[in-house]
Design an enzyme around this catalytic site. Structure first.
Site, PDB file in Angstrom:
ATOM      1  N   HIS A   1     -41.871  24.722  17.905  1.00 31.42           N
ATOM      2  CA  HIS A   1     -41.405  23.371  17.679  1.00 31.42           C
ATOM      3  C   HIS A   1     -42.214  22.702  15.918  1.00 31.42           C
ATOM      4  CE1 HIS A   1     -37.392  22.734  19.779  1.00 31.42           C
ATOM      5  NE2 HIS A   1     -38.090  23.693  20.275  1.00 31.42           N
TER       6      HIS A   1
ATOM      7  N   LYS B   1     -32.906  13.473   9.833  1.00 35.53           N
ATOM      8  CA  LYS B   1     -31.991  13.718  10.122  1.00 35.53           C
ATOM      9  C   LYS B   1     -30.530  12.481  10.643  1.00 35.53           C
ATOM     10  CE  LYS B   1     -32.689  18.265   9.003  1.00 35.53           C
ATOM     11  NZ  LYS B   1     -32.893  20.569   9.825  1.00 35.53           N
ATOM     12  N   GLU B   2     -31.964  12.126  11.944  1.00 32.86           N
ATOM     13  CA  GLU B   2     -30.877  10.823  12.651  1.00 32.86           C
ATOM     14  C   GLU B   2     -30.553   9.924  10.956  1.00 32.86           C
ATOM     15  OE1 GLU B   2     -33.541  12.593  16.664  1.00 32.86           O
ATOM     16  OE2 GLU B   2     -33.317  10.470  15.659  1.00 32.86           O
TER      17      GLU B   2
ATOM     18  N   ASP C   1     -45.828  17.576  10.359  1.00 32.58           N
ATOM     19  CA  ASP C   1     -44.422  17.630  11.358  1.00 32.58           C
ATOM     20  C   ASP C   1     -43.320  18.932  11.256  1.00 32.58           C
ATOM     21  OD1 ASP C   1     -42.776  16.426  13.050  1.00 32.58           O
ATOM     22  OD2 ASP C   1     -43.282  15.143  11.992  1.00 32.58           O
TER      23      ASP C   1
ATOM     24  N   ARG D   1     -49.088  10.668  25.223  1.00 31.97           N
ATOM     25  CA  ARG D   1     -49.873  11.087  25.345  1.00 31.97           C
ATOM     26  C   ARG D   1     -51.129  11.103  25.585  1.00 31.97           C
ATOM     27  NH1 ARG D   1     -48.874  15.505  21.134  1.00 31.97           N
ATOM     28  NH2 ARG D   1     -47.168  16.514  21.500  1.00 31.97           N
TER      29      ARG D   1
END
Ligand code: GDG
Length: 733
Positions: A166, A380-381, A373, A312
């Site tokens: 990914h 896209k969202e 990235d 994180r």
């Protein structure tokens, strides 16, 4: 949809919550979870992953949870706090994450949690093997589990395994920094299909295979150990339908209006990211500051909303980064705020899906500027939510999404001035240009949604042939090797013909390297002492070298493919053929020229032949030069009595009349009958030997690769073990 799909990801697509003493499973909302949930529900398989910390559950709660997991076909892979710290925070997010994003200075010095990374990957692999049934498809996700494909392959040679990365796969110049780079590559190569978001990541991976493993691949596939591994580009999309639905939802619309009202007549710029140093938040803030600085008319005319989702938080680098962002927000708001308003509205928390879409809809400009990235789904969202056809997307050219979303305003996230300029352009763009760009963007985002992404990956994985090495290229089964050993033991007179490099020792990295070790010398000595046994060692090397290496051994030596011979027990070498060598002088300058222009290549000259090696040169450049040289040699040699022998790392010129078939003829001519011959070899010249063997002989190929030999052993170690057994077990009673 396959019958059974095993999805494997570091985190499960659910979060376990304890509410008023009872256990609740909450669906995670991330892109991968949403995209794969449908596949999981339709297939009769399982989802394997880490469920988070379950240590606070009581026994009854735990039983309840296990029952729900079973209902949802979820297989938890539990990790201890130490494993989470070292495998997840330490190696995956501390080392691999910054490395694969080109951010080398974020890698902590001197820390390595490699051991735990290996152990946890093995834990995942074992869980997969337990859940596997013949015919299941296995789909493993992301950088936390890069070793898993190979670990599963070893236990389930015939399984079909897919792996999707990914995040970016960097240029091999960066990837090579990782001390465990070969392990990681080999780990991934256990898969039948390896998927990436963009072609550039796929190409980098193929380059890494070549430069770091010496493995050549064509555009979309690599071959190793007789197996094919496919490489593919599968740009991930978003759940367009659900964003469109929310985007047009009247309830969400009320929120949109509230956000706009709140902003007054200010234009809204929006950033939504996990608080991660790869997302480019800091430089984005600096670009905003630059804009306010160079355009005083925009002060108090714009509102920048930045949602930073905590991420994180236990890792030092992330804590430091958070402080840096906080300070910059404070500084810029201090400098450009007014009594009534500040330019940056900064939220360090996550928001609901509905709220997120309301923000996407309220924004005039969406600012997505990661410094690297893999894809970036936020971009896209945003596009998917804009059923109104308006809004401007400012997108980093270093996000995978930029490869598809060319109608965005593409920016270099390291160029603060350039970004400031792009923000100004976005804020002042004519409506007609905005809607035209958005219309095209929407077309692309809708065409490549998340469901299509998953279906396409699974379709290609389903097409992959079960990963069994071609039967002919696998080592012979033990029973067959036992029969061979029996036949050799029964021979009344045995002649062993052993090739040297690649057969008795590993393939050396340069000609002249790899002298025989003690084990090999002892083995040859003992074989020669075996009753009614002759040992012949055949090599392409110069006789002076063989003479030095095998001095005093009672074996027969053949140098330069048989041009020179030293009989067992003799010290004198004799030349077996009278061949012309005058062509060598004509060809040498050409080889010298290629050697000068190909760093790492070298010439190996023998008494009647000459070769050019590029094993130590840059693999791509070396192969390119070899192709050129091969062509030039073909022309220069014309019809001279010379043969060109080529393998993937060398070109050798050999006079006609010298070959390994002649060696077999000579051995036969001087050996009383009946005789049983067994020849061991690994490369093309050994095929000459195999072809020349008389009937009832045995040809044994070492390693993978094509051969006419009916027997195969895995490598030089297996060949030695076979011969050791031959001397140890003696002859049958
Ligand atoms: C990795 C790669 C690749 C964020 N804040 C909220 C929220 N989100 C959701 C977004 C989006 C997701 O999180 C973030 O996805 P990204 O793609 O932007 O980034 P990573 O988490 O780094 O993901 C990336 C991705 O994997 C998939 O392959 O694209 O390159 O780094 O879905 O909507 N969602 C909600 N509230 C928030 O506050 N509800």
């Amino acid at each position: 949809m396959p019958e059974r799909l095993l999805i494997v990801s570091n985190r499960l697509p659910i979060t376990v919550r304890l509410e008023e003493g009872s256990v609740r499973l909450i669906n995670a909302s991330g892109g991968v979870a949403t995209g794969l949930r449908g596949c999981h529900e339709r297939s009769n398989g399982a989802w394997l992953g880490w469920p988070g910390d379950l240590s606070r559950l009581t026994l009854p709660q735990r039983r309840d949870l296990d029952r729900r997991f079973a209902e949802q076909r979820i297989v938890p892979v539990e990790l201890s706090p130490g494993e989470v710290r070292r495998y997840y925070e330490g190696f995956s997010n501390g080392v691999l994450w910054p490395l694969l994003h080109y951010l080398l200075d974020r890698i902590p010095v001197g820390q390595s949690d490699w051991e735990t990374y290996q152990q946890v990957n093995a834990k995942f692999a074992d869980a997969i093997v337990r859940a596997y049934e013949p015919g299941s498809l296995i789909w493993i996700h992301d950088y936390q589990l890069m070793l898993v494909p190979d670990l599963v392959r070893r236990q389930l040679p015939e399984a079909r395994i897919g792996f999707f990365l990914h995040i970016p796969f960097p240029s091999p110049d960066v990837f090579r920094i990782l001390p465990w780079r070969e392990h990681i590559l080999r780990g991934m190569l256990g898969a039948d299909l390896i998927g990436f978001h963009t072609f550039s990541y796929q190409r980098h991976f193929a380059d890494a295979l070549l430069h770091l493993l010496g493995l050549e691949s064509s555009v979309d596939r690599a071959r190793l150990e007789g197996r094919e591994v496919r490489l593919g580009v599968f740009p991930m999309g978003v759940d367009v339908e659900s964003f469109e639905r929310l985007g047009s939802d009247p309830g969400v619309q009320i929120d949109v209006e509230a956000i706009r009202r709140e902003a007054g007549d200010r234009k809204i710029l929006l950033g939504v990211d996990r608080l991660d140093y790869t997302k480019g938040i800091l430089r984005r803030l600096l670009a905003l500051e630059r804009l306010l600085d160079m355009e005083p008319s925009l002060r108090d005319r714009i509102r920048f909303i930045q949602i930073s989702v905590p991420s994180r938080t236990k890792i030092d680098v992330y804590q430091g980064f958070r402080r840096e962002v906080d300070e910059n927000v404070g500084r810029i708001n201090g400098a450009y705020g007014t009594i009534g308003s500040v330019p940056i509205h900064y939220l360090y928390r996550s928001v609901s899906n509905r709220r997120l879409v309301a923000l996407y809809r309220a924004a005039d400009v969406m600012v997505v500027t990661p410094v690297r990235d893999g894809m970036n789904l936020v971009a896209k969202e945003f596009v998917a939510s804009r059923t109104d056809g308006d809004g401007v997307l400012v997108l980093s050219e270093l996000a995978g999404a930029a490869a598809e979303l060319g109608e965005a305003l593409l920016v270099n996230p390291y160029d603060v001035n350039g970004m400031a300029e792009a923000l100004r352009r976005a804020l002042t763009m004519e409506p007609i240009e905005r809607t035209t760009r958005m219309m095209n963007l929407r077309g692309r985002v809708r065409a490549q949604d998340i469901h299509r992404w998953a279906a396409r990956f699974l379709e290609v994985l389903g097409e992959c042939q079960p990963a069994v090495p071609a039967r002919a290229e696998r080592p012979s089964p033990p029973a067959r090797i036992d029969d061979l050993a029996d036949a050799l033991r029964r021979a009344s007179r045995l002649v062993l013909v052993l090739d040297y490099a690649g057969t008795m020792i590993p393939t050396p990295s340069a000609p002249g390297l790899l002298a025989p070790d003690h084990d090999l010398l002892t083995l040859l000595d003992r074989l020669a002492a075996r009753p009614r046994t002759q040992v012949h060692l055949v090599s392409s090397r110069r006789f002076e070298l063989l003479d030095r290496w095998f001095d005093g051994l009672p074996i027969s030596l053949w140098a330069e493919h048989g041009l020179w011979h030293r009989a067992a027990g003799q010290t004198r070498w004799e030349r077996t053929e009278d061949v012309s060598t005058e062509w060598v002088a004509r060809i040498r300058p050409m080889l010298e020229q290629y050697t000068r222009s190909t760093p790492g290549s070298l010439i190996e000259e023998r008494s009647a032949s000459i070769g050019w090696h590029h094993r130590m040169a840059d693999p791509e450049y070396g192969s390119m030069q070899a192709r050129d040289l091969r062509q030039a040699l073909g022309q220069a040699l014309g019809n001279m009595p010379v043969e060109i022998l080529e393998d993937d790392k060398s070109i050798e010129l050999r006079p006609h009349g010298v070959n390994r078939a002649r060696v077999i003829e000579r051995i036969l001519a001087s050996t009383p009958k009946p005789v049983t011959m067994a020849a061991f070899g690994n490369d093309r010249t050994d095929e000459e030997t195999f072809e020349a063997l008389p009937e009832k002989s045995f040809a044994i190929h070492i390693g993978s690769g094509a051969s006419i030999a009916p027997y195969r052993l895995a490598d030089h170690l297996a060949a030695r073990a076979f011969l050791h057994a031959l001397v140890e077990e003696g002859e049958p009673a």
